[in-house]
Scaffold this motif. Structure first.
Motif, PDB file in Angstrom:
ATOM      1  N   GLY A  83       0.797  -1.220   0.000  1.00  0.00           N
ATOM      2  CA  GLY A  83       0.000   0.000   0.000  1.00  0.00           C
ATOM      3  C   GLY A  83       0.830   1.270   0.000  1.00  0.00           C
ATOM      4  N   LEU A  84       1.753   1.348   0.959  1.00  0.00           N
ATOM      5  CA  LEU A  84       2.568   2.553   1.068  1.00  0.00           C
ATOM      6  C   LEU A  84       3.692   2.564   0.036  1.00  0.00           C
ATOM      7  N   GLY A  85       4.186   1.356  -0.322  1.00  0.00           N
ATOM      8  CA  GLY A  85       5.312   1.287  -1.256  1.00  0.00           C
ATOM      9  C   GLY A  85       5.064   1.991  -2.576  1.00  0.00           C
ATOM     10  N   PRO A  86       3.979   1.680  -3.316  1.00  0.00           N
ATOM     11  CA  PRO A  86       3.733   2.377  -4.587  1.00  0.00           C
ATOM     12  C   PRO A  86       3.558   3.880  -4.410  1.00  0.00           C
ATOM     13  N   PHE A  87       2.936   4.294  -3.315  1.00  0.00           N
ATOM     14  CA  PHE A  87       2.739   5.731  -3.096  1.00  0.00           C
ATOM     15  C   PHE A  87       4.074   6.441  -2.942  1.00  0.00           C
ATOM     16  N   LEU A  88       4.992   5.844  -2.166  1.00  0.00           N
ATOM     17  CA  LEU A  88       6.299   6.471  -1.967  1.00  0.00           C
ATOM     18  C   LEU A  88       7.153   6.378  -3.229  1.00  0.00           C
ATOM     19  N   ALA A  89       7.148   5.192  -3.866  1.00  0.00           N
ATOM     20  CA  ALA A  89       8.068   4.961  -4.983  1.00  0.00           C
ATOM     21  C   ALA A  89       7.635   5.652  -6.269  1.00  0.00           C
ATOM     22  N   PHE A  90       6.309   5.737  -6.508  1.00  0.00           N
ATOM     23  CA  PHE A  90       5.841   6.232  -7.799  1.00  0.00           C
ATOM     24  C   PHE A  90       5.149   7.597  -7.736  1.00  0.00           C
ATOM     25  N   ASN A  91       5.018   8.136  -6.508  1.00  0.00           N
ATOM     26  CA  ASN A  91       4.398   9.457  -6.413  1.00  0.00           C
ATOM     27  C   ASN A  91       5.285  10.434  -5.651  1.00  0.00           C
ATOM     28  N   GLN A  92       5.554  10.141  -4.387  1.00  0.00           N
ATOM     29  CA  GLN A  92       6.279  11.092  -3.556  1.00  0.00           C
ATOM     30  C   GLN A  92       7.742  11.235  -3.970  1.00  0.00           C
ATOM     31  N   LEU A  93       8.431  10.125  -4.152  1.00  0.00           N
ATOM     32  CA  LEU A  93       9.849  10.194  -4.517  1.00  0.00           C
ATOM     33  C   LEU A  93      10.056  10.856  -5.881  1.00  0.00           C
ATOM     34  N   PRO A  94       9.293  10.518  -6.936  1.00  0.00           N
ATOM     35  CA  PRO A  94       9.457  11.239  -8.213  1.00  0.00           C
ATOM     36  C   PRO A  94       9.152  12.729  -8.094  1.00  0.00           C
ATOM     37  N   LEU A  95       8.176  13.090  -7.241  1.00  0.00           N
ATOM     38  CA  LEU A  95       7.883  14.506  -7.054  1.00  0.00           C
ATOM     39  C   LEU A  95       9.072  15.235  -6.438  1.00  0.00           C
ATOM     40  N   VAL A  96       9.751  14.570  -5.516  1.00  0.00           N
ATOM     41  CA  VAL A  96      10.913  15.184  -4.877  1.00  0.00           C
ATOM     42  C   VAL A  96      12.071  15.292  -5.860  1.00  0.00           C
TER      43      VAL A  96
END
Length: 791
Positions: free
Chosen positions: A272-285
């Protein structure tokens, strides 16, 4: 255990607060349905201004539209392109062109429901309370969706936005706090410091949001976007920290129940959290643009509350070490596979943004082929991994047996050995019951008397194994003839303990497997192997106990023989001295050689003194015999202690020769009356006074004193003798004990006087108090209790 009324009382505030959060979230959902937007034709061009605002991107446009309502006029200015530079239009509903995020609403609703259910069913569970606030915070975040959605320039509509800006950082902090509740103990943390970080983020995001809307100020809104960009670092760090904490907990915990829970949490967070961090938050940063939209990435979050609520309710509510059926795990695996498929579709569409309808079909088919190629070869491996991780079909028998064999030889208590066996079996093969019925001496562990009585009809044939046919997958070397007995006793496998040297007859009893599966051949093998190890070690312990008992009995017999020999020798010595004196004195008086009346009188006094000494010694011996036989009886009555002390002092003075002993008596003028047996008190004082004179090397000065206070009457015998060492102060009241110093000073005596003194005082409800210093003398105090004192 907390009182139920107290628990209900503590529920009121959390439930009221949760209801307020839920109400504010629903208000935000209503506002969200009226979210404003522009036509797609306008959004496809480069917008440089909206109304009086110059805009720099989609976030600025979102700010301007948050001030408007559906149907309001809007002026849009575009950069140089083929279209008109300015277009006047009206604001349209945002979700007339976009799909309403129903999945997120359902996810948030499920999160709220999960939180309330867990709190109501487990109000006293600390982790359930953390999960409750985590669920509320998460639900509010995903339902409200953002701070500026649906504001429409109304003051009240700002409240859901404030809730979102506070709940978002708190959700991550609560997730980490929840993970830390399972992690191993660490140096004392500071909750204030921990919660100050998400609180600071909530204040920063909320304050810039309010300033931007109340101003209105697009500069404040841009500052908020800067904070949000930095905030993503916090999201990534805390998310990874939560995963690390759960991993630490999984590695360090000894609780099988906690391990099973943590496994579910880890998988839920990873999926659940993995895709959100890997494909949304980290690319935004990193790239300032996501690989997946936030709404799409948040869909994976649905797995987190699902996994958590299953774990908490199943493990904490039912309090069983349950293993889930394959169907549930494979269903979740299917959902995860579908999520990977959707992720592949979204990724291909971003790679080919201008694909036609035919191209979209190709993309979908391509994603399906990609998933098939990626997952199909590993499907069996994944299922095997799931089976091994959750259903424990590959038991580590060698490790279980090796652990038991290593620990068992060091155990000398049968109960500890049985507990070790039960613990090893529960870890290796979780069953509803691990029971043991042992005969001679009888032990009943893990079974009730009813079940034990039913199983008692089974023959105790060594190594025989009974089973229920419907509960096993193997039929080798099993006896199914007593299935009715096993079923009535709630047992599925019963093993008669293998017999060996010293092994008592007994039965090992196992209930159903918690996985719901039938017992396999490997399961039976583990049961029989560890049963054999248990039997061998029970036999060893039994033999050791017999040897220890026999040795102790032999040593006790030898000690009794030694004490008897010493006692007879001491009695003979004690009797010889006064008898010799009596014989000599009587012979001298009979001879007629002593004509001087004064000398005859002195000899008669010596004769009486020796008779008194002999009488006291024989009285002590006889009284000790009655004490040991619990036949000694006292007749307490009101007794004045003063005359007894004077009488004892006079009696001892008359028995002393040479006049070297000084006995002082200090008694109050008024009577000091206690409820006591006068003869017993007289005997106790005589024994103390005899010892005081006996162990006074040169200055035989003894003081007898009597004091009466509000709480007790106290007789004190004080001497200036050799004293008693601190190591002997407690042992002097043991029968036949004489310290080496006392024996060296005077070999006579058998060590019964002080034992009798203590028994007398115990029988009167009093006590003996001793103060002594080697070389300076001793003080013995007989303390009679208050209720018996009548001053």
């Amino acid at each position: 255990m907390k009182d139920q009324g107290t628990i209900r009382g503590t529920l009121v505030v959390p439930l009221l607060a949760g209801a307020a959060v839920l109400g504010l979230t629903l208000f935000g959902l209503i506002n969200l349905t009226g979210r404003t937007g522009l036509r797609k034709a306008h959004e496809a061009r480069r917008i440089v201004g909206v109304d009086s605002y110059e805009v720099r991107g989609s976030t600025d446009i979102r700010f301007v539209l948050s001030r408007k309502r559906i149907g309001d006029p809007v002026e849009i200015r575009f950069g140089p392109d083929d279209g008109p530079p300015v277009v006047r239009d009206t604001v349209i509903p945002y979700y007339s062109q976009q799909t309403f995020p129903l999945a997120l609403v359902l996810m948030g609703g499920f999160s709220f429901l999960a939180g309330f259910v867990v709190l109501l069913f487990r109000p006293g569970d600390r982790r359930a309370r953390i999960f409750y606030w985590l669920s509320l915070s998460f639900g509010a975040t995903v339902i409200v969706g953002g701070g500026t959605y649906g504001v429409h320039g109304r003051l009240a509509n700002l409240l859901p936005g404030v809730l979102f800006n506070i709940a978002y950082p708190m959700t991550l902090a609560l997730l980490l706090w929840f993970a830390r509740s399972y992690a191993p103990a660490r140096p004392r943390s500071r909750p204030v410091l921990f919660w100050s970080v998400p609180a600071l983020w909530g204040v920063l995001l909320s304050s810039t949001f309010l300033v931007s809307q109340l101003g209105p100020s697009i500069g404040a809104y841009r500052l908020r976007e800067v904070f949000k960009h930095v905030f993503r670092f916090y999201v990534i760090i805390v998310g990874i920290a939560a995963l690390v904490e759960f991993a630490r907990a999984l590695r360090s915990t000894d609780s099988e129940e906690d391990r099973a829970q943590i496994k579910w949490y880890l998988i839920g967070l990873a999926a659940g959290l993995g895709p959100f961090l890997a494909f949304n938050q980290l690319p935004l940063v990193v790239m300032d643009r996501p690989l997946l939209s936030e709404s799409f990435a948040l869909v994976f979050f649905l797995l987190i509350p699902v996994f958590m609520v299953i774990s908490i309710l199943q493990f904490r509510l039912l309090r069983v070490n349950i293993v889930f059926h394959r169907g549930l795990v494979y269903s979740i695996l299917t959902v995860f596979t579908l999520g990977v498929f959707l992720l592949a579709v979204e990724g291909l569409r971003r790679v080919f943004p201008r694909a036609t309808a035919t191209g979209n079909v190709v993309i979908t088919l391509g994603a399906a082929v990609f998933i098939a190629v990626l997952l199909s070869p590993g499907r069996r491996a994944i299922q095997d991994f799931v089976d091994q991780l959750f259903f424990r079909q590959a038991y580590d028998y060698r490790r279980a047996v090796r652990t038991f064999r290593a620990a068992a030889p060091g155990i000398i208590d049968a109960d500890d050995l049985i507990a070790l066996h039960a613990g090893t079996m529960r870890r290796a093969l979780p069953t509803s019951t691990v029971g043991l019925l042992v005969h001679g001496p009888r032990r009943l562990v893990g079974l009730d008397e009813g079940a034990a009585a039913k199983l008692g009809v089974l023959a105790l044939d060594a190594g025989r194994t009974w089973a229920r046919a419907a509960r096993v997958r193997t039929f080798e070397d099993l006896d199914f003839s007593r299935e009715d007995v096993l079923e009535s006793a709630g047992a599925e496998i019963v093993l008669a303990l293998p017999r060996g040297a010293g092994t008592p007859p007994g039965l090992l009893v196992f209930g159903r497997k918690l996985s719901g599966h039938r017992f396999t051949k490997e399961d039976i093998g583990l049961i029989e192997t560890l049963g054999g190890e248990l039997a061998v070690n029970l036999g060893r312990i039994r033999i050791q106990e017999q040897m220890i008992y026999e040795r102790a009995s032999r040593e006790k017999t030898e000690e009794l023989v030694r004490l008897k020999t010493e006692f007879i020798s001491s009695v003979a010595h004690e009797l010889r001295t006064p008898i010799t004196s009596l014989d000599g004195l009587s012979g001298l008086l009979r001879s007629g050689k002593v004509g001087d009346p004064d000398k005859r009188q002195r000899l008669l006094g010596l004769l009486a003194g020796e008779c008194g000494r002999l009488t006291r010694f024989l009285t002590n011996v006889l009284d000790y015999g009655q004490i040991e036989g619990e036949a000694k009886v006292y007749a307490p009555r009101p007794t004045d202690l003063g005359p007894i002390l004077r009488e004892v002092a006079d009696l001892v003075r008359e028995s002393q020769t040479g006049g070297e002993a000084v006995i002082r008596v200090d008694v109050p003028g008024a009577a000091v009356t206690v409820l006591a047996d006068a003869d017993a008190v007289r005997q106790a004082v005589l024994n103390l006074l005899d010892n005081a004179l006996k162990y006074s090397p040169e200055r035989k000065e003894v003081t007898l004193s009597l004091t009466a206070g509000p709480e007790a009457a106290v007789i004190a015998v004080k001497d200036r003798g050799m004293g008693i060492g601190p190591e002997d102060l407690e042992r002097i009241f043991e029968a036949f004990f004489r310290s080496p110093g006392a024996v060296a000073h005077d070999p006579s005596g058998v060590g019964l006087g002080l034992r009798i003194v203590r028994h007398i005082m115990d029988a009167h409800g009093g006590r003996v108090v001793v103060e002594s210093e080697p070389g300076k003398g001793s003080v013995f105090r007989l303390v009679f209790p208050q209720e018996g004192v009548k001053p």
